[in-house]
Design a protein around this motif. Structure first.
Motif, PDB file in Angstrom:
ATOM      1  N   ARG A  24       0.115   9.359  -8.107  1.00 52.29           N
ATOM      2  CA  ARG A  24      -0.428   8.510  -9.175  1.00 52.29           C
ATOM      3  C   ARG A  24      -1.297   7.387  -8.615  1.00 52.29           C
ATOM      4  N   VAL A  25      -2.141   7.725  -7.646  1.00 53.22           N
ATOM      5  CA  VAL A  25      -2.962   6.705  -6.993  1.00 53.22           C
ATOM      6  C   VAL A  25      -4.073   6.183  -7.892  1.00 53.22           C
ATOM      7  N   HIS A  26      -4.296   6.853  -9.018  1.00 48.80           N
ATOM      8  CA  HIS A  26      -5.332   6.387  -9.949  1.00 48.80           C
ATOM      9  C   HIS A  26      -4.734   5.663 -11.147  1.00 48.80           C
ATOM     10  N   ASP A  27      -3.492   5.227 -11.013  1.00 48.67           N
ATOM     11  CA  ASP A  27      -2.846   4.427 -12.048  1.00 48.67           C
ATOM     12  C   ASP A  27      -3.698   3.185 -12.315  1.00 48.67           C
ATOM     13  N   ASP A  28      -3.730   2.735 -13.572  1.00 50.95           N
ATOM     14  CA  ASP A  28      -4.561   1.580 -13.932  1.00 50.95           C
ATOM     15  C   ASP A  28      -4.096   0.300 -13.239  1.00 50.95           C
ATOM     16  N   ASP A  29      -2.819   0.190 -12.956  1.00 46.93           N
ATOM     17  CA  ASP A  29      -2.259  -1.015 -12.349  1.00 46.93           C
ATOM     18  C   ASP A  29      -2.209  -0.835 -10.833  1.00 46.93           C
ATOM     19  N   VAL A  30      -3.086  -1.510 -10.122  1.00 45.60           N
ATOM     20  CA  VAL A  30      -3.183  -1.317  -8.679  1.00 45.60           C
ATOM     21  C   VAL A  30      -1.917  -1.798  -7.958  1.00 45.60           C
ATOM     22  N   ASP A  31      -1.246  -2.824  -8.485  1.00 45.16           N
ATOM     23  CA  ASP A  31       0.004  -3.273  -7.880  1.00 45.16           C
ATOM     24  C   ASP A  31       1.073  -2.199  -8.008  1.00 45.16           C
ATOM     25  N   HIS A  32       1.098  -1.539  -9.156  1.00 46.63           N
ATOM     26  CA  HIS A  32       2.057  -0.461  -9.373  1.00 46.63           C
ATOM     27  C   HIS A  32       1.794   0.685  -8.401  1.00 46.63           C
ATOM     28  N   VAL A  33       0.522   0.962  -8.138  1.00 44.48           N
ATOM     29  CA  VAL A  33       0.157   2.003  -7.183  1.00 44.48           C
ATOM     30  C   VAL A  33       0.733   1.686  -5.805  1.00 44.48           C
ATOM     31  N   LEU A  34       0.578   0.435  -5.373  1.00 41.37           N
ATOM     32  CA  LEU A  34       1.101   0.026  -4.071  1.00 41.37           C
ATOM     33  C   LEU A  34       2.617   0.205  -4.020  1.00 41.37           C
ATOM     34  N   PHE A  35       3.298  -0.211  -5.073  1.00 41.48           N
ATOM     35  CA  PHE A  35       4.748  -0.114  -5.121  1.00 41.48           C
ATOM     36  C   PHE A  35       5.205   1.342  -5.062  1.00 41.48           C
ATOM     37  N   LEU A  36       4.602   2.184  -5.887  1.00 41.53           N
ATOM     38  CA  LEU A  36       5.002   3.594  -5.924  1.00 41.53           C
ATOM     39  C   LEU A  36       4.678   4.294  -4.600  1.00 41.53           C
ATOM     40  N   ALA A  37       3.468   4.049  -4.082  1.00 39.29           N
ATOM     41  CA  ALA A  37       3.056   4.733  -2.859  1.00 39.29           C
ATOM     42  C   ALA A  37       3.959   4.359  -1.685  1.00 39.29           C
ATOM     43  N   THR A  38       4.390   3.104  -1.632  1.00 41.26           N
ATOM     44  CA  THR A  38       5.284   2.674  -0.558  1.00 41.26           C
ATOM     45  C   THR A  38       6.592   3.445  -0.605  1.00 41.26           C
ATOM     46  N   HIS A  39       7.165   3.563  -1.788  1.00 40.24           N
ATOM     47  CA  HIS A  39       8.437   4.264  -1.913  1.00 40.24           C
ATOM     48  C   HIS A  39       8.278   5.772  -1.735  1.00 40.24           C
ATOM     49  N   GLN A  40       7.166   6.317  -2.204  1.00 44.15           N
ATOM     50  CA  GLN A  40       6.917   7.745  -1.982  1.00 44.15           C
ATOM     51  C   GLN A  40       6.758   8.039  -0.501  1.00 44.15           C
ATOM     52  N   SER A  41       6.068   7.154   0.204  1.00 43.84           N
ATOM     53  CA  SER A  41       5.907   7.327   1.648  1.00 43.84           C
ATOM     54  C   SER A  41       7.262   7.274   2.348  1.00 43.84           C
ATOM     55  N   CYS A  42       8.118   6.364   1.892  1.00 37.80           N
ATOM     56  CA  CYS A  42       9.463   6.286   2.473  1.00 37.80           C
ATOM     57  C   CYS A  42      10.189   7.613   2.327  1.00 37.80           C
ATOM     58  N   GLU A  43      10.081   8.241   1.169  1.00 34.41           N
ATOM     59  CA  GLU A  43      10.784   9.506   0.948  1.00 34.41           C
ATOM     60  C   GLU A  43      10.221  10.618   1.836  1.00 34.41           C
ATOM     61  N   ILE A  44       8.915  10.614   2.065  1.00 37.05           N
ATOM     62  CA  ILE A  44       8.331  11.602   2.978  1.00 37.05           C
ATOM     63  C   ILE A  44       8.877  11.391   4.387  1.00 37.05           C
ATOM     64  N   TYR A  45       8.907  10.125   4.820  1.00 37.06           N
ATOM     65  CA  TYR A  45       9.434   9.830   6.152  1.00 37.06           C
ATOM     66  C   TYR A  45      10.923  10.134   6.242  1.00 37.06           C
ATOM     67  N   PHE A  46      11.675   9.898   5.164  1.00 28.69           N
ATOM     68  CA  PHE A  46      13.091  10.271   5.169  1.00 28.69           C
ATOM     69  C   PHE A  46      13.248  11.764   5.436  1.00 28.69           C
ATOM     70  N   ALA A  47      12.395  12.568   4.805  1.00 31.76           N
ATOM     71  CA  ALA A  47      12.459  14.020   4.994  1.00 31.76           C
ATOM     72  C   ALA A  47      12.193  14.385   6.453  1.00 31.76           C
ATOM     73  N   VAL A  48      11.229  13.696   7.069  1.00 33.31           N
ATOM     74  CA  VAL A  48      10.916  13.965   8.479  1.00 33.31           C
ATOM     75  C   VAL A  48      12.078  13.524   9.369  1.00 33.31           C
ATOM     76  N   VAL A  49      12.676  12.375   9.060  1.00 34.42           N
ATOM     77  CA  VAL A  49      13.835  11.902   9.820  1.00 34.42           C
ATOM     78  C   VAL A  49      14.966  12.920   9.751  1.00 34.42           C
ATOM     79  N   LEU A  50      15.212  13.467   8.567  1.00 35.07           N
ATOM     80  CA  LEU A  50      16.275  14.463   8.415  1.00 35.07           C
ATOM     81  C   LEU A  50      16.019  15.684   9.290  1.00 35.07           C
TER      82      LEU A  50
END
Length: 242
Positions: A24-50
């Motif tokens: 959802r990088v094209h969400d109208d709220d750029v702050d919301h994009v930053l928040f979501l992308a940070t947590h989504q990135s964490c989940e990707i890295y969690f998968a790699v850690v596993l």
């Protein structure tokens, strides 16, 4: 990028159209994009850690200390990347953070099944987390499987007991200690971020926010690799995360 995918363009190899749409990088709220992308990135890295933790366990079970160290080596670097992602969230103005938090409702990082998988796979286990509100049936199935399988701590304990070459044991211990320490720093950075925005207030899903996160920062994923074998581990706290 060898094999059949090598002839594909970069974007297709990475499946960027699907990834960016889901993010959802094209969400109208750029702050919301930053928040979501940070947590989504964490989940990707969690998968790699596993994946790396599974590889470490397999190497230890095969009594291959050198391979266990090699598979563990990226882990603290991966976790350090997660630490720096919180720096991006710290740039949010307080009003933006609170607006996003209000929009989250009952959603919480406490509902990250992969985070619990990491704890369970390492050996920090408490079945009470299976009852976390927001987990799907599939989440609980994966977590039950982690509870039933062999932990990294058990694999390390057996490796250390069977390995005559103490230098090899010490190298493995150091690699796992580096990872566990990095994870403690990640938890502490999370606590500082919660304090920055919430002070002593409640976190998402009714948790006690930073206070819980500071307690969580004292937990050790692989207590056996710490001096004395306990690593200062404390009992689990299921009150919630910020």
């Amino acid at each position: 990028m060898s094999g059949p995918s090598a002839s594909l363009p970069y974007g297709q190899v990475l499946r960027l159209d699907e990834l960016l749409q889901a993010a959802r990088v094209h969400d109208d709220d750029v702050d919301h994009v930053l928040f979501l992308a940070t947590h989504q990135s964490c989940e990707i890295y969690f998968a790699v850690v596993l994946r790396h933790l599974e590889a470490v366990r397999a190497a230890l079970d095969a009594r291959d200390g050198a391979l266990a160290v090699r598979r563990a080596a990226p882990l603290p670097v991966l976790v350090a990347t997660l630490v720096h992602q919180f720096d991006g969230l710290a740039t949010l103005p307080p009003e933006a953070f609170h607006a996003i938090r209000d929009a989250l409702g009952d959603a919480s990082g406490f509902q990250s099944a992969q985070y619990r998988e990491i704890e369970y796979l390492c050996g920090l286990r408490d079945s009470r987390f299976l009852n976390t509100a927001g987990f799907t049936d599939a989440d609980r199935k994966r977590l039950r499987a982690r509870l039933d399988e062999r932990s990294v701590q058990e694999a390390y304990r057996d490796f250390a007991a069977d390995q005559a070459e103490r230098e090899s044991v010490e190298r493995v211990r150091g690699a796992l200690l580096d990872f566990d320490e990095a994870f403690a720093v990640w938890r502490a950075r999370h606590a500082v971020l919660a304090e920055r925005f919430l002070g002593g207030g409640t976190g998402t899903a009714g948790s006690d926010g930073a206070a819980y996160l500071w307690r969580a920062a004292r937990r050790r994923l692989v207590p056996d690799v710490w001096p004395g074998g306990s690593g200062g581990s404390v009992g689990p706290d299921v009150a919630g995360e910020a």
